[in-house]
Write a protein that holds these residues in place. Structure first.
Motif, PDB file in Angstrom:
ATOM      1  N   PRO A 120      29.666 -21.839 -21.077  1.00 42.61           N
ATOM      2  CA  PRO A 120      29.680 -20.602 -21.876  1.00 42.61           C
ATOM      3  C   PRO A 120      29.330 -20.809 -23.341  1.00 42.61           C
ATOM      4  O   PRO A 120      28.865 -19.876 -24.007  1.00 42.61           O
ATOM      5  CB  PRO A 120      31.131 -20.108 -21.716  1.00 42.61           C
ATOM      6  N   ALA A 121      29.521 -22.021 -23.859  1.00 39.42           N
ATOM      7  CA  ALA A 121      29.234 -22.282 -25.272  1.00 39.42           C
ATOM      8  C   ALA A 121      27.753 -22.134 -25.602  1.00 39.42           C
ATOM      9  O   ALA A 121      27.397 -21.935 -26.766  1.00 39.42           O
ATOM     10  CB  ALA A 121      29.716 -23.681 -25.653  1.00 39.42           C
ATOM     11  N   SER A 126      35.481 -24.127 -33.549  1.00 38.49           N
ATOM     12  CA  SER A 126      35.937 -23.782 -32.201  1.00 38.49           C
ATOM     13  C   SER A 126      36.952 -24.807 -31.701  1.00 38.49           C
ATOM     14  O   SER A 126      37.102 -25.897 -32.267  1.00 38.49           O
ATOM     15  CB  SER A 126      34.745 -23.754 -31.249  1.00 38.49           C
ATOM     16  N   ALA A 158      27.441 -11.866 -29.403  1.00 39.68           N
ATOM     17  CA  ALA A 158      28.759 -11.240 -29.530  1.00 39.68           C
ATOM     18  C   ALA A 158      28.637  -9.802 -30.017  1.00 39.68           C
ATOM     19  O   ALA A 158      29.346  -8.908 -29.532  1.00 39.68           O
ATOM     20  CB  ALA A 158      29.625 -12.056 -30.486  1.00 39.68           C
ATOM     21  N   ASP A 181      34.983 -15.236 -24.048  1.00 36.10           N
ATOM     22  CA  ASP A 181      34.580 -16.098 -25.156  1.00 36.10           C
ATOM     23  C   ASP A 181      35.580 -15.943 -26.304  1.00 36.10           C
ATOM     24  O   ASP A 181      35.963 -14.826 -26.669  1.00 36.10           O
ATOM     25  CB  ASP A 181      33.175 -15.708 -25.633  1.00 36.10           C
ATOM     26  N   GLU A 182      36.016 -17.071 -26.890  1.00 36.04           N
ATOM     27  CA  GLU A 182      37.091 -17.017 -27.878  1.00 36.04           C
ATOM     28  C   GLU A 182      36.724 -16.196 -29.115  1.00 36.04           C
ATOM     29  O   GLU A 182      37.563 -15.481 -29.669  1.00 36.04           O
ATOM     30  CB  GLU A 182      37.505 -18.426 -28.293  1.00 36.04           C
TER      31      GLU A 182
END
Length: 340
Positions: free
Chosen positions: A121-122, A315, A5, A31-32
């Motif tokens: 994606p995780a 999450s 990130a 991505d959150e």
């Protein structure tokens, strides 16, 4: 925050531009955790799907307020473009916007792009940290092996015995949804070369938590019967497994997960008519001999849930999994005989 990130966010320095163009064919920016960090720094993201619709939003909600020096206006707008390049954008956007290109091929240069596009994606953040251990550029098969080992702690070449297979499946599915199809197909292809596994639907067992639990449920009923106990499953019987697999429930690598899955509601206990003395202590959570046993199963499930409530930084996946378990225990609670 992960190095993955941080690397992506470093491409968006604050106060450098008001309009940003993110060329992101792989949705890396969605991505959150990354989106939350962008918002905290005054960035807002709007997907570019229709030129006219985006222009209306951009000119009315952003450009007009910036020109009016609106103090409450967002600091910057990120135009999110799911494409390989920005050639489809209007010329004025290209002239005014600061362009950033993000792709899995760029972020994971040693990995197979064809494989990376099919991953959850995780796993990208931990895989970004792990890729420093990649000795060289990896092809499709080597990338699959690398991801299985470094993310899922699985190596199909080390699985030789039934207890090793089922121990790996229990560990994989205990808190997850299984492997992506591209990895499940690869590990199934390797394991199917061994005669002991050749009759099992390996790809489905690794890819689907539901299929794995159905197999375990059917095998558990056979295990209880082998202990000399007759009964019926609490819940609807699944008839898809005509010949349930033989699972070594007594092995430590397997039974360590069994009690937790019964308490969570992932597995359903078998109602028996006799006492459960024929079963070892660790297996009694999987049978119900009387009303008190049903009540105790619910109480233990509640206690487990209470101790494992996700924290505020968890999450949405962790909350969704906890909510599923909560639903199972709640359903069992309402099935109790309230008068007794």
């Amino acid at each position: 925050m992960s190095a993955f990130a941080d690397h992506i966010l470093s491409s968006f320095p604050a106060d450098l531009a008001r309009l940003w163009i993110a060329v992101d064919p792989d949705d890396v920016l969605l991505d959150e955790a990354i989106l939350a960090r962008l918002r905290s720094r005054g960035f807002e993201l709007v997907p570019f799907e229709d030129s006219i619709a985006f222009r209306l939003v951009y000119e009315d909600e952003y450009l007009r307020r910036w020109r009016a020096n609106d103090a409450n206006a967002p600091r910057s707008l990120v135009l999110h473009l799911r494409a390989e390049d920005a050639s489809s954008l209007p010329a004025d956007y290209l002239a005014d916007g600061r362009r950033v290109t993000l792709s899995l091929a760029q972020l994971f240069p040693r990995m197979s792009y064809a494989v990376m596009r099919q991953l959850d994606p995780a796993v990208l953040a931990p895989l970004y940290d792990a890729q420093v251990d990649a000795p060289q550029d990896l092809g499709d098969a080597a990338t699959k092996e690398f991801v299985l080992l470094h993310i899922y702690r699985l190596s199909p070449h080390l699985i030789r015995k039934p207890e090793e297979l089922w121990g790996a499946l229990f560990k994989l599915h205990y808190r997850g949804d299984g492997l992506p199809d591209v990895l499940a197909e690869h590990i199934a292809g390797v394991l199917a070369r061994q005669a002991v596994f050749s009759r099992l639907p390996l790809r489905a067992l690794f890819a689907s938590r539901t299929e794995m639990l159905r197999a375990v449920q059917a095998a558990w009923e056979i295990y209880v019967e082998a202990c000399g106990l007759k009964g019926r499953r609490v819940g609807e019987r699944d008839t898809r497994w005509v010949e349930p697999p033989s699972i070594p429930f007594e092995h430590p690598e397997v039974r360590v997960y069994v009690d937790s899955m019964f308490l969570d509601g992932a597995l359903h206990p078998v109602e028996i008519e006799d006492v459960a003395d024929a079963l070892p202590d660790w297996a009694r959570v999987g049978v119900l001999a009387d009303l008190l046993a049903r009540r105790n199963l619910v109480a233990q499930g509640i206690a487990t849930l209470r101790n494992e409530i996700p924290d505020v930084d968890a999450s949405h996946r962790e909350w969704a999994e906890w909510a599923r378990r909560f639903g199972e225990v709640t359903s069992r609670h309402h099935a109790l005989d309230a008068s007794r």
